[in-house]
Design a protein around this motif. Structure first.
Motif, PDB file in Angstrom:
ATOM      1  N   ARG A   6       0.839  -1.207   0.000  1.00 44.78           N
ATOM      2  CA  ARG A   6       0.000   0.000   0.000  1.00 44.78           C
ATOM      3  C   ARG A   6       0.868   1.250   0.000  1.00 44.78           C
ATOM      4  N   PRO A   7       0.881   2.004  -1.108  1.00 47.33           N
ATOM      5  CA  PRO A   7       1.652   3.256  -1.127  1.00 47.33           C
ATOM      6  C   PRO A   7       0.996   4.312  -0.230  1.00 47.33           C
ATOM      7  N   ILE A   8       1.816   5.027   0.532  1.00 41.56           N
ATOM      8  CA  ILE A   8       1.312   6.055   1.444  1.00 41.56           C
ATOM      9  C   ILE A   8       1.598   7.449   0.895  1.00 41.56           C
ATOM     10  N   ILE A   9       2.861   7.729   0.604  1.00 41.30           N
ATOM     11  CA  ILE A   9       3.219   9.006  -0.010  1.00 41.30           C
ATOM     12  C   ILE A   9       4.144   8.739  -1.186  1.00 41.30           C
ATOM     13  N   GLY A  21      -0.383   6.794  -3.667  1.00 43.14           N
ATOM     14  CA  GLY A  21      -0.072   7.529  -2.458  1.00 43.14           C
ATOM     15  C   GLY A  21      -0.362   9.013  -2.617  1.00 43.14           C
ATOM     16  N   ALA A  22      -0.231   9.733  -1.513  1.00 39.30           N
ATOM     17  CA  ALA A  22      -0.442  11.178  -1.512  1.00 39.30           C
ATOM     18  C   ALA A  22       0.869  11.895  -1.784  1.00 39.30           C
ATOM     19  N   THR A  23       0.758  13.136  -2.199  1.00 39.77           N
ATOM     20  CA  THR A  23       1.929  13.980  -2.399  1.00 39.77           C
ATOM     21  C   THR A  23       1.583  15.400  -1.984  1.00 39.77           C
ATOM     22  N   ILE A  24       2.522  16.318  -2.086  1.00 40.46           N
ATOM     23  CA  ILE A  24       2.256  17.723  -1.768  1.00 40.46           C
ATOM     24  C   ILE A  24       1.630  18.362  -2.994  1.00 40.46           C
ATOM     25  N   THR A  25       0.351  18.677  -2.890  1.00 43.97           N
ATOM     26  CA  THR A  25      -0.360  19.251  -4.032  1.00 43.97           C
ATOM     27  C   THR A  25      -0.333  20.777  -4.040  1.00 43.97           C
ATOM     28  N   TYR A  26      -0.151  21.398  -2.862  1.00 41.31           N
ATOM     29  CA  TYR A  26      -0.053  22.854  -2.769  1.00 41.31           C
ATOM     30  C   TYR A  26       0.967  23.210  -1.700  1.00 41.31           C
ATOM     31  N   ASP A  27       1.667  24.303  -1.938  1.00 33.18           N
ATOM     32  CA  ASP A  27       2.636  24.837  -0.983  1.00 33.18           C
ATOM     33  C   ASP A  27       2.361  26.335  -0.891  1.00 33.18           C
ATOM     34  N   PHE A  28       1.548  26.717   0.115  1.00 31.30           N
ATOM     35  CA  PHE A  28       1.132  28.111   0.248  1.00 31.30           C
ATOM     36  C   PHE A  28       2.105  28.904   1.108  1.00 31.30           C
ATOM     37  N   ASP A  29       2.364  30.155   0.708  1.00 30.34           N
ATOM     38  CA  ASP A  29       3.052  31.101   1.581  1.00 30.34           C
ATOM     39  C   ASP A  29       1.980  31.712   2.479  1.00 30.34           C
ATOM     40  N   ALA A  30       2.052  31.408   3.780  1.00 28.69           N
ATOM     41  CA  ALA A  30       0.987  31.804   4.705  1.00 28.69           C
ATOM     42  C   ALA A  30       1.293  33.096   5.451  1.00 28.69           C
ATOM     43  N   ARG A  31       2.412  33.730   5.203  1.00 27.07           N
ATOM     44  CA  ARG A  31       2.745  34.951   5.921  1.00 27.07           C
ATOM     45  C   ARG A  31       1.741  36.047   5.600  1.00 27.07           C
ATOM     46  N   ASP A  32       1.460  36.858   6.593  1.00 27.38           N
ATOM     47  CA  ASP A  32       0.464  37.933   6.471  1.00 27.38           C
ATOM     48  C   ASP A  32      -0.922  37.380   6.162  1.00 27.38           C
ATOM     49  N   GLY A  33      -1.231  36.219   6.703  1.00 33.96           N
ATOM     50  CA  GLY A  33      -2.573  35.664   6.533  1.00 33.96           C
ATOM     51  C   GLY A  33      -2.706  34.825   5.290  1.00 33.96           C
ATOM     52  N   GLY A  34      -2.225  35.287   4.175  1.00 34.38           N
ATOM     53  CA  GLY A  34      -2.287  34.509   2.943  1.00 34.38           C
ATOM     54  C   GLY A  34      -3.631  34.640   2.256  1.00 34.38           C
ATOM     55  N   ILE A  35      -3.622  34.889   0.950  1.00 35.13           N
ATOM     56  CA  ILE A  35      -4.876  35.047   0.206  1.00 35.13           C
ATOM     57  C   ILE A  35      -5.753  33.803   0.290  1.00 35.13           C
ATOM     58  N   PRO A  36      -5.214  32.596   0.122  1.00 33.52           N
ATOM     59  CA  PRO A  36      -6.093  31.419   0.216  1.00 33.52           C
ATOM     60  C   PRO A  36      -6.774  31.312   1.571  1.00 33.52           C
ATOM     61  N   PHE A  37      -6.034  31.655   2.646  1.00 33.50           N
ATOM     62  CA  PHE A  37      -6.609  31.589   3.992  1.00 33.50           C
ATOM     63  C   PHE A  37      -7.780  32.542   4.118  1.00 33.50           C
ATOM     64  N   GLN A  38      -7.606  33.778   3.668  1.00 36.99           N
ATOM     65  CA  GLN A  38      -8.693  34.750   3.762  1.00 36.99           C
ATOM     66  C   GLN A  38      -9.900  34.301   2.951  1.00 36.99           C
TER      67      GLN A  38
END
Length: 256
Positions: free
Chosen positions: A16-19, A226-243
């Motif tokens: 079973r592949p995990i990552i 398996g899973a992989t890293i699909t997004y790598d967000f820059d979260a400083r200053d709240g981050g547009i995706p977060f808002q």
């Protein structure tokens, strides 16, 4: 050169592949939050960073050193459930965290006195100096988790790994732990990797937010990939995706 370099890492359990295809570079002092659905390999990734497991393929290097063969003092870990010794006092728990640096795992004489003094400094930093002689069972959930973090810090790790450290805490205690962790990180300059299921917590605390997901899916065999890293967000200053996610109330899957 990146402080933590993860290159083409794959991990499987049996068939079973995990990552798969995990590639990420992290500078020293960065705070990395890791989110994603259950079963997407987030905790497996932490175990690989800890060197508790070795990857099937690929490698993880810390500060340019060869891949570790086993856990070392440069990496400390804190779990969701309080990983402290119930039969030891609060101070003794912190001293025990430092004992891993000793060949025999114990301090004697003047060394023990000095270790207890250093433990008191750590407890003061964690806001637990007033309960140094008490046992973990007498502490609140938030205080026990502070103790677990203090114990991990006693070995002076360069990397702190947190596996849903605040998931079992009530909302008020959780917020106070956020402040504690942010102050601690500012003070120590450690590199931090934190797994959480709370998207707001991830963006609040992290400099970057890594999203683990399965980009390939077989409806006839959900465990085929398996899973992989699909997004790598820059979260400083709240981050547009977060808002955007907070304002619309979308789920992680809908927002991404």
């Amino acid at each position: 050169m990146s402080f933590v370099a993860v290159t083409d890492v794959f991990q499987s359990y049996g068939q079973r592949p995990i990552i798969e295809r995990i590639n990420v570079a992290v500078d020293e002092g960065e705070f990395i939050s890791i989110v994603g659905a259950s079963g997407c390999g987030k905790s497996t990734f932490l175990r690989l960073l800890l060197a508790q497991e070795r990857p099937l393929r690929g490698e993880i290097r810390i500060d340019g050193a060869p891949p570790a063969q086993e856990p070392g003092l440069e990496r400390g870990i804190v779990f969701q459930r309080y990983s402290v010794f119930p039969h030891m006092t609060v101070r003794e728990n912190v001293v025990a965290g430092e004992c891993f640096r000793k060949p025999w795992g114990r301090f004697f004489g003047a060394e023990r006195k000095a270790a207890r003094a250093r433990a008191d400094e750590t407890l003061d930093r964690c806001g637990l100096d007033h309960v140094a002689e008490q046992y973990p069972a007498t502490l609140s959930g938030g205080m026990q988790q502070r103790l677990a973090i203090g114990q991990a810090l006693a070995a002076k790790p360069r990397i702190l790994l947190l596996d849903e450290p605040f998931g079992a805490l009530d909302p008020g205690t959780r917020l106070s732990m956020h402040d504690f962790l942010q102050d601690l990180r500012t003070e120590t300059g450690m590199t931090v990797f934190m797994v959480t299921h709370d998207l707001e917590e991830a963006f609040k605390l992290g400099d970057r937010v890594l999203v683990f997901d399965k980009p390939r899916w077989d409806p006839h065999d959900p465990n085929a990939y398996g899973a992989t890293i699909t997004y790598d967000f820059d979260a400083r200053d709240g981050g547009i995706p977060f808002q955007r996610l907070r304002e619309t109330g979308m789920t992680i899957a809908e927002g991404l």
